[in-house]
Write a protein that holds these residues in place. Structure first.
Motif, PDB file in Angstrom:
ATOM      1  N   GLU A  34      51.039   2.931  82.622  1.00 46.51           N
ATOM      2  CA  GLU A  34      52.289   2.688  83.345  1.00 46.51           C
ATOM      3  C   GLU A  34      53.359   3.707  82.984  1.00 46.51           C
ATOM      4  O   GLU A  34      54.203   4.060  83.813  1.00 46.51           O
ATOM      5  CB  GLU A  34      52.816   1.292  83.030  1.00 46.51           C
ATOM      6  CG  GLU A  34      52.069   0.180  83.725  1.00 46.51           C
ATOM      7  CD  GLU A  34      52.592  -1.190  83.321  1.00 46.51           C
ATOM      8  OE1 GLU A  34      52.679  -2.065  84.190  1.00 46.51           O
ATOM      9  OE2 GLU A  34      52.894  -1.380  82.125  1.00 46.51           O
ATOM     10  N   VAL A  35      53.323   4.173  81.756  1.00 45.59           N
ATOM     11  CA  VAL A  35      54.306   5.144  81.286  1.00 45.59           C
ATOM     12  C   VAL A  35      53.960   6.556  81.774  1.00 45.59           C
ATOM     13  O   VAL A  35      54.853   7.340  82.128  1.00 45.59           O
ATOM     14  CB  VAL A  35      54.370   5.106  79.739  1.00 45.59           C
ATOM     15  CG1 VAL A  35      55.238   6.234  79.200  1.00 45.59           C
ATOM     16  CG2 VAL A  35      54.888   3.757  79.270  1.00 45.59           C
ATOM     17  N   LEU A  36      52.664   6.875  81.813  1.00 46.19           N
ATOM     18  CA  LEU A  36      52.235   8.249  82.049  1.00 46.19           C
ATOM     19  C   LEU A  36      52.102   8.614  83.522  1.00 46.19           C
ATOM     20  O   LEU A  36      52.421   9.747  83.905  1.00 46.19           O
ATOM     21  CB  LEU A  36      50.898   8.492  81.339  1.00 46.19           C
ATOM     22  CG  LEU A  36      50.978   8.481  79.812  1.00 46.19           C
ATOM     23  CD1 LEU A  36      49.597   8.435  79.198  1.00 46.19           C
ATOM     24  CD2 LEU A  36      51.750   9.704  79.309  1.00 46.19           C
ATOM     25  N   ILE A  37      51.623   7.718  84.359  1.00 46.07           N
ATOM     26  CA  ILE A  37      51.398   8.068  85.768  1.00 46.07           C
ATOM     27  C   ILE A  37      52.712   8.501  86.449  1.00 46.07           C
ATOM     28  O   ILE A  37      52.750   9.533  87.129  1.00 46.07           O
ATOM     29  CB  ILE A  37      50.718   6.914  86.520  1.00 46.07           C
ATOM     30  CG1 ILE A  37      49.333   6.621  85.923  1.00 46.07           C
ATOM     31  CG2 ILE A  37      50.600   7.227  88.010  1.00 46.07           C
ATOM     32  CD1 ILE A  37      48.376   7.782  85.906  1.00 46.07           C
ATOM     33  N   PRO A  38      53.835   7.771  86.294  1.00 47.96           N
ATOM     34  CA  PRO A  38      55.091   8.254  86.890  1.00 47.96           C
ATOM     35  C   PRO A  38      55.537   9.604  86.312  1.00 47.96           C
ATOM     36  O   PRO A  38      56.061  10.459  87.044  1.00 47.96           O
ATOM     37  CB  PRO A  38      56.086   7.140  86.554  1.00 47.96           C
ATOM     38  CG  PRO A  38      55.241   5.924  86.354  1.00 47.96           C
ATOM     39  CD  PRO A  38      53.992   6.426  85.714  1.00 47.96           C
ATOM     40  N   TRP A  39      55.350   9.787  85.021  1.00 50.19           N
ATOM     41  CA  TRP A  39      55.733  11.057  84.377  1.00 50.19           C
ATOM     42  C   TRP A  39      54.934  12.214  84.964  1.00 50.19           C
ATOM     43  O   TRP A  39      55.489  13.287  85.268  1.00 50.19           O
ATOM     44  CB  TRP A  39      55.498  10.940  82.871  1.00 50.19           C
ATOM     45  CG  TRP A  39      55.836  12.165  82.076  1.00 50.19           C
ATOM     46  CD1 TRP A  39      57.065  12.533  81.615  1.00 50.19           C
ATOM     47  CD2 TRP A  39      54.918  13.189  81.640  1.00 50.19           C
ATOM     48  NE1 TRP A  39      56.979  13.719  80.921  1.00 50.19           N
ATOM     49  CE2 TRP A  39      55.679  14.145  80.921  1.00 50.19           C
ATOM     50  CE3 TRP A  39      53.548  13.386  81.783  1.00 50.19           C
ATOM     51  CZ2 TRP A  39      55.090  15.263  80.350  1.00 50.19           C
ATOM     52  CZ3 TRP A  39      52.969  14.509  81.226  1.00 50.19           C
ATOM     53  CH2 TRP A  39      53.739  15.437  80.515  1.00 50.19           C
ATOM     54  N   VAL A  40      53.622  12.019  85.150  1.00 51.04           N
ATOM     55  CA  VAL A  40      52.776  13.064  85.722  1.00 51.04           C
ATOM     56  C   VAL A  40      53.196  13.360  87.156  1.00 51.04           C
ATOM     57  O   VAL A  40      53.260  14.525  87.575  1.00 51.04           O
ATOM     58  CB  VAL A  40      51.289  12.650  85.660  1.00 51.04           C
ATOM     59  CG1 VAL A  40      50.420  13.639  86.435  1.00 51.04           C
ATOM     60  CG2 VAL A  40      50.822  12.561  84.210  1.00 51.04           C
ATOM     61  N   ALA A  41      53.492  12.310  87.942  1.00 49.12           N
ATOM     62  CA  ALA A  41      53.910  12.521  89.330  1.00 49.12           C
ATOM     63  C   ALA A  41      55.175  13.368  89.403  1.00 49.12           C
ATOM     64  O   ALA A  41      55.309  14.254  90.269  1.00 49.12           O
ATOM     65  CB  ALA A  41      54.131  11.173  90.016  1.00 49.12           C
ATOM     66  N   MET A  42      56.118  13.118  88.494  1.00 48.96           N
ATOM     67  CA  MET A  42      57.346  13.907  88.475  1.00 48.96           C
ATOM     68  C   MET A  42      57.075  15.332  87.998  1.00 48.96           C
ATOM     69  O   MET A  42      57.634  16.305  88.526  1.00 48.96           O
ATOM     70  CB  MET A  42      58.386  13.238  87.583  1.00 48.96           C
ATOM     71  CG  MET A  42      58.917  11.923  88.129  1.00 48.96           C
ATOM     72  SD  MET A  42      60.229  11.211  87.094  1.00 48.96           S
ATOM     73  CE  MET A  42      61.562  12.379  87.375  1.00 48.96           C
ATOM     74  N   LYS A  43      56.217  15.464  87.026  1.00 45.83           N
ATOM     75  CA  LYS A  43      55.962  16.792  86.447  1.00 45.83           C
ATOM     76  C   LYS A  43      55.232  17.699  87.443  1.00 45.83           C
ATOM     77  O   LYS A  43      55.541  18.883  87.560  1.00 45.83           O
ATOM     78  CB  LYS A  43      55.146  16.649  85.164  1.00 45.83           C
ATOM     79  CG  LYS A  43      55.069  17.930  84.343  1.00 45.83           C
ATOM     80  CD  LYS A  43      54.538  17.656  82.965  1.00 45.83           C
ATOM     81  CE  LYS A  43      54.565  18.916  82.093  1.00 45.83           C
ATOM     82  NZ  LYS A  43      55.934  19.383  81.787  1.00 45.83           N
ATOM     83  N   LEU A  44      54.259  17.134  88.175  1.00 47.51           N
ATOM     84  CA  LEU A  44      53.467  17.937  89.098  1.00 47.51           C
ATOM     85  C   LEU A  44      54.049  17.963  90.506  1.00 47.51           C
ATOM     86  O   LEU A  44      53.636  18.791  91.335  1.00 47.51           O
ATOM     87  CB  LEU A  44      52.025  17.409  89.143  1.00 47.51           C
ATOM     88  CG  LEU A  44      51.236  17.480  87.833  1.00 47.51           C
ATOM     89  CD1 LEU A  44      49.825  16.960  88.044  1.00 47.51           C
ATOM     90  CD2 LEU A  44      51.207  18.902  87.285  1.00 47.51           C
ATOM     91  N   GLY A  45      54.947  17.033  90.808  1.00 45.55           N
ATOM     92  CA  GLY A  45      55.525  16.989  92.150  1.00 45.55           C
ATOM     93  C   GLY A  45      54.549  16.539  93.213  1.00 45.55           C
ATOM     94  O   GLY A  45      54.709  16.870  94.397  1.00 45.55           O
ATOM     95  N   GLN A  46      53.519  15.801  92.822  1.00 46.94           N
ATOM     96  CA  GLN A  46      52.530  15.281  93.760  1.00 46.94           C
ATOM     97  C   GLN A  46      52.279  13.803  93.454  1.00 46.94           C
ATOM     98  O   GLN A  46      52.423  13.368  92.305  1.00 46.94           O
ATOM     99  CB  GLN A  46      51.202  16.051  93.634  1.00 46.94           C
ATOM    100  CG  GLN A  46      51.228  17.454  94.208  1.00 46.94           C
ATOM    101  CD  GLN A  46      49.874  18.125  94.091  1.00 46.94           C
ATOM    102  OE1 GLN A  46      49.666  18.971  93.223  1.00 46.94           O
ATOM    103  NE2 GLN A  46      48.939  17.744  94.969  1.00 46.94           N
ATOM    104  N   PRO A  47      51.865  13.033  94.465  1.00 46.42           N
ATOM    105  CA  PRO A  47      51.514  11.630  94.199  1.00 46.42           C
ATOM    106  C   PRO A  47      50.300  11.557  93.274  1.00 46.42           C
ATOM    107  O   PRO A  47      49.382  12.393  93.356  1.00 46.42           O
ATOM    108  CB  PRO A  47      51.190  11.068  95.584  1.00 46.42           C
ATOM    109  CG  PRO A  47      51.769  12.032  96.556  1.00 46.42           C
ATOM    110  CD  PRO A  47      51.756  13.363  95.889  1.00 46.42           C
ATOM    111  N   VAL A  48      50.299  10.567  92.418  1.00 47.97           N
ATOM    112  CA  VAL A  48      49.238  10.407  91.414  1.00 47.97           C
ATOM    113  C   VAL A  48      48.834   8.942  91.368  1.00 47.97           C
ATOM    114  O   VAL A  48      49.686   8.052  91.485  1.00 47.97           O
ATOM    115  CB  VAL A  48      49.728  10.871  90.021  1.00 47.97           C
ATOM    116  CG1 VAL A  48      48.646  10.673  88.981  1.00 47.97           C
ATOM    117  CG2 VAL A  48      50.162  12.334  90.054  1.00 47.97           C
ATOM    118  N   LYS A  49      47.535   8.702  91.173  1.00 51.77           N
ATOM    119  CA  LYS A  49      47.060   7.317  91.080  1.00 51.77           C
ATOM    120  C   LYS A  49      45.985   7.182  90.015  1.00 51.77           C
ATOM    121  O   LYS A  49      45.171   8.086  89.810  1.00 51.77           O
ATOM    122  CB  LYS A  49      46.501   6.844  92.432  1.00 51.77           C
ATOM    123  CG  LYS A  49      46.031   5.376  92.430  1.00 51.77           C
ATOM    124  CD  LYS A  49      45.755   4.854  93.831  1.00 51.77           C
ATOM    125  CE  LYS A  49      44.562   5.491  94.460  1.00 51.77           C
ATOM    126  NZ  LYS A  49      44.239   4.893  95.785  1.00 51.77           N
TER     127      LYS A  49
END
Length: 779
Positions: free
Chosen positions: A264-279
């Motif tokens: 829960e902590v990492l998926i939003p962080w990755v989405a912001m860092k890469l600028g792409q949707p992540v699941k």
């Protein structure tokens, strides 16, 4: 007409979407350019990390990124303590919370070390094999008693001990009670670990919109608003910039109230860092290692009674296995400590527990949340005392129930809501009598004798329980009359199949006197409603339902006031009926609610001072204390002593959850709870070896009851209204599973009197029952 919906079995309005595949679950979220995540998890229960090499994984085609703890920078930090320890005098608590990715040390098998982001889950999973981790294995502790030994390996070295907490509570003078007793029974009880096994595993998806500066997160959480608040704080965003959606969730059962899992902590962080949707979607094997569990406790308990079976006192010392971290505080062991007292008068009580760190997945509430442990201990002690006194098990319970005159009753110990354990209401004896009558208790012995003559072994078990429900702090709701005439209801509560959409619609429809099908309920979307706590502790209907009722009452008052002005009549002359307002005695002077809503939102003119536009209201409800549900379970089993297989022939539940909103939904909740309770009693047990390896992490090896194992539950309802909320509601979500193990143990013993069995452990399992029968036969 005055519509009456509360108390009616209105069909669930959400089922059409679920049955036709129109319901949105997190894994249904598909966005353009979406990347997929897989986690590298520790193979060791306890080890130092000397190095992590991700270079080969980064070189694999289709991999977008690989992250370890070192890559997180300042974002790497321990998660929050979700529930601080209660204000118990002399309490010891050592706080250790989970981290996003293990950095220097792993504390349980399955702890995440790295994550791979790739164009597909397949590529991400393949890339995990490319990552090299240099481990230095350490000794593991999996048994809470062994974990407290002087030479045990220490998990969190900053404490110098594996003790996570030490709590002592009680009232009266147990030693004096013991000295005055005619009989003292002492036993050791074991309640071992199991998994929640929700139909839908956990999942998180996230999208960052840089133009709108908005983060959207879809999460299988039971607490969307606290997740939004926490993510905003961690990511340095305003809460208004984070939109969390908990859509339809395929079962929560407690582990999904755990917040700020690493994923829960990492998926939003990755989405912001890469600028792409992540699941990321958890697979079933991951679920056994990555999702919190419950139930590991060892109790050394003692009961002091008089010759006529009256309880003088109870003493209980127990160890609670909290796993690798104690992020959820002491909710589970406090529940065990408090629920042990049951519906009985216990003049003297001494309870002491130690929570212990072990190299296993963290413990958080699972349906029942520690209550079943306490019920098992007390009900078993009463059974053993009854046997020693030559007394019927039902009779010893009759003699010890709190009477109606005792309420409200203060046990003088602290409950999980940080307030004294306080029973607001109850009526226990009639529930017992109803259960005995329904199960045919008085005629059962003759049937048992006849069956035994035919070589068959049947037994009956009857146990009681209480359940603290409906705790705070609060929930809120907004009710709006739409210009179409339909009614919109929004609450911050998440829903995982409990029937909230229907129950809340019933409450609001009755207050506003509209067709229940005209009420549209939204839950679990922080954009729709931004204040609340979550779905846990059998509190949804009690707390959020009361908020819906209050908001609907406020809208009703607005309707009557505005209708009086528009129809030129005093409010007392206005009646609300069937989606219309009219002047009593003058039916031609009427308006639909839709017409009134449009008038309440004019395009021209001024809003008069002291009034508001629209027919809308928001209300909150926060109870001072919870409400106490209660009940009796009875079952008849048949046991084959040659194979140790047990068939449950009949199962009866008499439950008191206060006023019923929807009896059909209540019955569904109880039936589902009993199914889980049966699994806890006889099938489900997680097996760990001495090195902390889980040996049965699949449904091939971890037994779950099927439809063939779970009987149709016969139910009777009692309604003792709760005085703590306006609707008189009490919770029901966990009632089906709390006393099942105790009833099962009593019934199996009763089926096999010639063996002299004492069942002191749950889950039992066919293999374990077979061993107990062999041991009894040998002796």
């Amino acid at each position: 007409m005055n519509r009456s919906y509360v108390g009616q079995s209105v069909p669930r309005n959400e089922d059409r979407r679920l049955l036709t595949g129109q319901a949105l679950f997190v894994d249904d979220v598909q966005l353009e350019g979406m990347l997929h995540v897989a986690f590298l998890r520790s193979d060791h229960a306890h080890a130092l990390i000397r190095g992590v090499d991700v270079s080969a994984a980064l070189a694999r085609p289709g991999v977008a990124a690989v992250y370890t703890a070192e890559d997180l920078g300042d974002y790497w930090r321990p998660g929050p303590l979700l529930v601080p320890p209660p204000p118990v005098e002399g309490l010891t608590f050592n706080e250790a919370t989970q981290v996003p990715l293990a950095k220097e040390k792993v504390f349980h098998v399955g702890e995440p070390i790295a994550l791979v982001v790739a164009e597909s889950r397949y590529v991400a999973e393949d890339a995990l094999a490319d990552i090299l981790v240099d481990f230095e294995p350490l000794g593991a502790v999996v048994d809470p008693e062994a974990a407290l030994a002087p030479d045990a390996p220490i998990l969190h070295t900053q404490f110098g001990t594996n003790l996570a907490a030490h709590v002592v509570q009680g009232h009266g003078d147990y030693e004096q009670a013991k000295a005055e007793a005619d009989l003292v029974i002492s036993r050791r009880f074991l309640y071992d670990r199991g998994a929640a096994c929700a139909l839908e595993n956990r999942a998180v998806a996230a999208r960052w919109d840089p133009k709108a500066e908005e983060l959207t997160v879809w999460d299988t959480t039971q607490a969307p608003i606290p997740i939004r608040n926490g993510l905003a704080r961690m990511l340095g965003l305003l809460e208004s910039q984070v939109h969390v959606v908990a859509p339809f969730v395929g079962g929560g059962f407690g582990p999904k109230i755990m917040m700020f899992y690493p994923e829960e902590v990492l998926i939003p962080w990755v989405a912001m860092k890469l600028g792409q949707p992540v699941k990321w979607t958890e697979d079933r094997q991951e679920n056994f290692y990555a999702t919190t569990q419950e139930r590991g406790q060892v109790h050394d308990a003692e009961i002091a009674v008089t010759q006529d079976g009256r309880i003088l006192g109870v003493r209980d010392f127990f160890l609670h296995d909290t796993g690798a971290y104690d992020s959820y505080g002491l909710t589970v062991p406090i529940n065990s400590q408090c629920t042990l007292l049951g519906p009985y008068s216990v003049p003297s009580y001494h309870s002491e527990f130690k929570a212990v760190f072990t190299n296993k997945i963290t413990v958080t509430p699972v349906r029942g949340a520690g209550r079943q442990h306490g019920v098992f201990v007390m009900e078993r002690l009463l059974d053993l005392a009854a046997r020693a006194l030559g007394m019927d098990p039902a009779e010893i319970r009759r003699r010890n129930y709190l009477g109606n005159e005792a309420f409200p009753y203060n046990h003088q110990i602290i409950f999980q809501d940080f307030s004294p354990l306080f029973y607001d209401s109850g009526d226990y004896l009639p529930a017992l009598e109803t259960a005995l009558e329904t199960i045919g208790y008085d005629s059962f012995r003759e049937e048992q004798r006849r069956m035994r003559e035919a070589g068959r072994h049947i037994g009956v078990g009857v146990v009681s329980y209480i359940e603290g429900t409906g705790i705070g702090p609060y929930e809120g709701a907004r009710v709006t009359i739409d210009p179409s005439g339909r009614v919109r209801v929004a609450t911050g509560l998440g829903t995982q199949g409990q029937g909230h959409y229907t129950a809340f619609a019933q409450v609001v429809a009755e207050v506003l006197d509209v067709d229940v099908e005209q009420v549209h309920v939204t839950t679990g979307d922080t954009r729709e409603f931004g204040w609340g706590t979550g779905t846990f502790a059998s509190r949804g209907a009690v707390v959020a339902g009361s908020a819906c009722h209050a908001a609907a009452q406020a809208v009703r008052e607005k309707i009557l006031a505005m209708a009086g002005r528009v129809l030129e009549a005093v409010e007392e002359q206005i009646e609300l009926s069937d989606g219309h307002v009219r002047v009593r005695g003058a039916p031609e002077r009427s308006l639909s609610l839709g017409e009134l809503a449009r008038m309440a939102n004019p395009l021209r003119g001024a809003v008069k001072p002291g009034t508001e536009p629209g027919l809308e209201a928001t209300a909150y409800f926060g109870p001072d204390r919870g409400s106490t549900a209660s009940g009796v379970h009875a079952m008849i089993v048949e046991v084959d002593p040659e194979t140790a297989m047990v068939e449950i022939k009949r199962y009866v539940v008499v439950h008191d959850c206060g006023r019923l909103i929807n009896p059909m939904i209540v019955e569904g909740q109880v039936q589902g709870g009993v199914a889980q309770g049966i699994g806890n009693a006889f099938y489900e047990k997680l097996i760990f070896d001495d090195s902390g390896q889980l040996l049965n992490a699949s449904f091939m090896d971890y037994l779950l009851p099927t439809a063939l194992d779970v009987p149709r539950v016969e139910m009777a309802h009692r309604e003792t209204p709760a005085p703590m909320n306006p609707l008189g509601l009490k919770g029901v979500g966990e009632a089906g599973c709390i006393p099942t193990g105790a009833a099962f143990a009593q019934a199996v013993e009763d089926a096999l009197p010639e063996y002299g069995l004492e069942i002191l452990e749950i889950p039992l399992s066919p293999n374990r029952l077979f061993s107990l029968l062999e041991d009894a036969h040998d002796h």
